[in-house]
Motif scaffolding. Sequence first.
Motif, short mmCIF file in Angstrom:
data_model
loop_
_atom_site.label_atom_id
_atom_site.label_comp_id
_atom_site.label_asym_id
_atom_site.label_seq_id
_atom_site.Cartn_x
_atom_site.Cartn_y
_atom_site.Cartn_z
N GLU A 146 0.81 -1.21 0.00
CA GLU A 146 0.00 0.00 0.00
C GLU A 146 0.85 1.26 0.00
O GLU A 146 0.41 2.31 -0.45
N ALA A 147 2.08 1.15 0.50
CA ALA A 147 2.94 2.33 0.57
C ALA A 147 3.89 2.44 -0.60
O ALA A 147 4.08 3.52 -1.16
N LYS A 148 4.51 1.31 -1.02
CA LYS A 148 5.59 1.39 -2.00
C LYS A 148 5.51 0.34 -3.11
O LYS A 148 6.49 0.16 -3.82
N GLY A 149 4.43 -0.37 -3.26
CA GLY A 149 4.30 -1.27 -4.40
C GLY A 149 4.59 -2.73 -4.08
O GLY A 149 4.99 -3.09 -2.98
N HIS A 150 4.40 -3.56 -5.11
CA HIS A 150 4.51 -5.01 -4.94
C HIS A 150 5.94 -5.45 -4.64
O HIS A 150 6.14 -6.36 -3.82
N GLY A 151 6.91 -4.88 -5.33
CA GLY A 151 8.29 -5.31 -5.12
C GLY A 151 8.75 -5.11 -3.70
O GLY A 151 9.34 -6.02 -3.08
N ALA A 152 8.48 -3.94 -3.15
CA ALA A 152 8.84 -3.68 -1.75
C ALA A 152 8.07 -4.58 -0.81
O ALA A 152 8.60 -5.03 0.22
N GLY A 153 6.81 -4.86 -1.15
CA GLY A 153 6.02 -5.76 -0.29
C GLY A 153 6.58 -7.16 -0.24
O GLY A 153 6.67 -7.76 0.83
N LEU A 154 6.97 -7.70 -1.38
CA LEU A 154 7.55 -9.05 -1.40
C LEU A 154 8.88 -9.09 -0.64
O LEU A 154 9.16 -10.05 0.08
N MET A 155 9.68 -8.05 -0.80
CA MET A 155 10.96 -8.02 -0.10
C MET A 155 10.75 -7.93 1.41
O MET A 155 11.42 -8.63 2.18
N ALA A 156 9.84 -7.08 1.84
CA ALA A 156 9.57 -6.94 3.28
C ALA A 156 8.99 -8.22 3.87
O ALA A 156 9.35 -8.62 4.99
N ALA A 157 8.11 -8.89 3.13
CA ALA A 157 7.54 -10.14 3.63
C ALA A 157 8.62 -11.21 3.77
O ALA A 157 8.62 -11.98 4.74
N THR A 158 9.54 -11.27 2.83
CA THR A 158 10.63 -12.24 2.92
C THR A 158 11.51 -11.97 4.12
O THR A 158 11.93 -12.90 4.84
#
Length: 803
Positions: A146-158
Amino acid sequence: MAELEAGSISMAAGGGGRLRNALSGMLCAFALLLIGVLAFSIRLFSVIKYESVIHEFDPYFNYRVTQFLSKSGIYEFWNWFDDRTWYPLGRVIGGTVYPGLTLTAGTIWWLLNSLNIPLSVETVCVFTAPIFSANASWATYLLTKEAKGHGAGLMAATILAMVPSYISRSVAGSYDNEAVAIFALIFTFYLYVKTLNTGSLFYATLNALSYFYMVSFSSKMFRIATSFRKFFTLYCISAFQVCSWGGYTFIINLIPMHVLLCIVTGRYSSRLYVAYAPLVVLGTLLAALVPVVGFNAVLTSEHFASFLVFIILHVVALVYYIKGLLTPRLFKVAMTFVLTVGLALCLAVVAILAALVASSPTKGWSGRSLSLLDPTYASKYIPIIASVSEHQPPTWPSYFMAINVLAFLVPAGIISCFLPLSDASSFLVLYLVTSVYFSGVMVRLMLVLAPAVCILSGIALSEAFNVLTRSMKFQRPISDDTLPTAGDSTPGSSSTATITTSTKNANIKKEKMGTISKERSSKKSRKETELVGSSPVRPEKEEKLCVLPSEASAMGILFLIMLCGLYVIHCVWAAAEAYSAPSIVLTSRSHDGLHVYDDFRESYAWLRHNTEVDDKVASWWDYGYQTTAMANRTVIVDNNTWNNTHIATVGTAMSSPEKGAWEIFNSLDVKYVLVVFGGLIGYPSDDINKFLWMVRIGGGEFPHIKEQDYLRDGNYRVDAQGTPTMLNCLMYKLCYYRFAETDGKGFDRARRYEIGRKHFKLTHFEEVFTTQHWMVRIYKLKPQKNRVRGKLKLKLKSVSQTT
């Protein structure tokens, strides 16, 4: 023809865009599945290396409550009075426990058995934490997206799936509230940010009904509710956070801080009002339905900030509404009136709240909250809170162990959040700042810091990889043959170049017009326009701003990969070695191999098989939950620590001489006393090392217990330099009774010196059981034989005189 060709090209581009969106969605879903598997599997080292067993102390109480819930049902759970704890006071379990974890695990057990999957309650409790760790990783993806897009979301989740700080509380067997509450915390923040970005009053209204439905039928509906629409679950997850963990006060204070920040910085909008106002009203009313919270939702100072911001928000909303109706001149007059009335109203509310809490010595704040605001408060006034190791301030090595290299990525993530700054990114920065402060006060709250660090580190890595890979992509060699020269500028070539350029410009304009019309027609096409905007069809200047030399880009990518590799190695080591061993079964390695110390379960098994069901066992509060759950015996105090006087009574007994301690325990109807001793094997977390806290807590309620009497020149010692008060207290005698017989010297391997008093006898207690490695020692109170014999002699003497 040119228009037809341009139309066909745009249709082909649109079809290709939809195909790319579908493929990217499939890859994203597959990546999230792999992240969930990673989060679950990395927490199974404790089961693979040891066995499927509950860890630590508090999880045993949660396991016992879940057992009762699965056998007796929800109504019996709410009305359960437990007479096996805090004897003779007892405890009302349904009204003093956060039920979220218990109800969630009980629901999972019920669903599995309904599907003819016969798993035991213990097995479900062991694997609840790894399951919700995967859920927390997915929630982190949603929040970061919601803040920075899908790529950042996948990286943060990992990153969150492997972060050691969260692993320490969510390994298999760590059946504690934090395992589920962290997921609820992150998901609540996601839905708050989602509401900020969209703002739908319809879903907020629907939330009120669904929220009441979920709370009324307990948190069993949680896993079903998460499949509903996003806004439908915003307040549901908030209530689940209330049910799961006392840390829900962090949410009810952080979100008002962000709302106030948005108002001060001029970012007020109707979306902000929709996101916050229903949360305060419905969240407060429905949180009060949780028995352990009750009226504390409106009477304690932890919640007052949310009410104050609620009033300020309505004042600001009224000002913006009036501004749209009146002329500038009338608006100034109305503005003055509104501000005057609003300020008076705020002052009145503050005065009322101050009057409500004025009678409280702590001004309405709980002891733990005051410890967060003043780190020295607990050590000065509430030693029972300061005695808990989780409530101590962390050290710098603790931070490195918990987040490792992420500490170096967080500053880059903060900078990325300001480029550009949005409501969502400002919330993430505020979340980080507040969690950094609180984690510095209490080591337990490093668990709250971990999601913020992972999110900002994921944003930093995503932005860095994006810049470096684009730099590699746009490094195209330009030869002299491709450059136009003056001699080559023939009319034909010039016209051809002009036609080609004009055709491309027409196509680009049509694509842009298409994307603009799609934006106006539907909100769902926002992601497609973002993908079109991120395609190579961009202004040339923007590309050049992001392009770095190819050598520097390659070195940067290799450096980031190496950094990620070091992080993965550290996380796997922490999961396999540092946090996998259950505290109830200890292990150590030496030159002759692996040693296993199973003394705790050995002692609890002895109590369960060799004592009466109604016998009372006294020990320090650390072991109360385990004694009740594993030995099924009544305890005097346990880990709930709700009654400081009762705990001080036990501390006073341990600090007193043998006769005085016997009188205290006998008045409490105690039959057995259990102590933990690590002097033989070098176990440092034994009762001797905890003894000063017993003295401090006991002295807080009973002034005749003074800490100075147990110290020699300010130092705590149990060797020949120990004070007479220390060497004669009950704790010393119960731990070191017959200890000198083990090696003839009485060398304490935990303190690394010989004990002071080696040979003594017990007059009021008798040893009944000592485990194999002397870690747990159990003593029984002797009866009043001397007093009975005295009465018998007097009776015989009187009979002889009469005869």
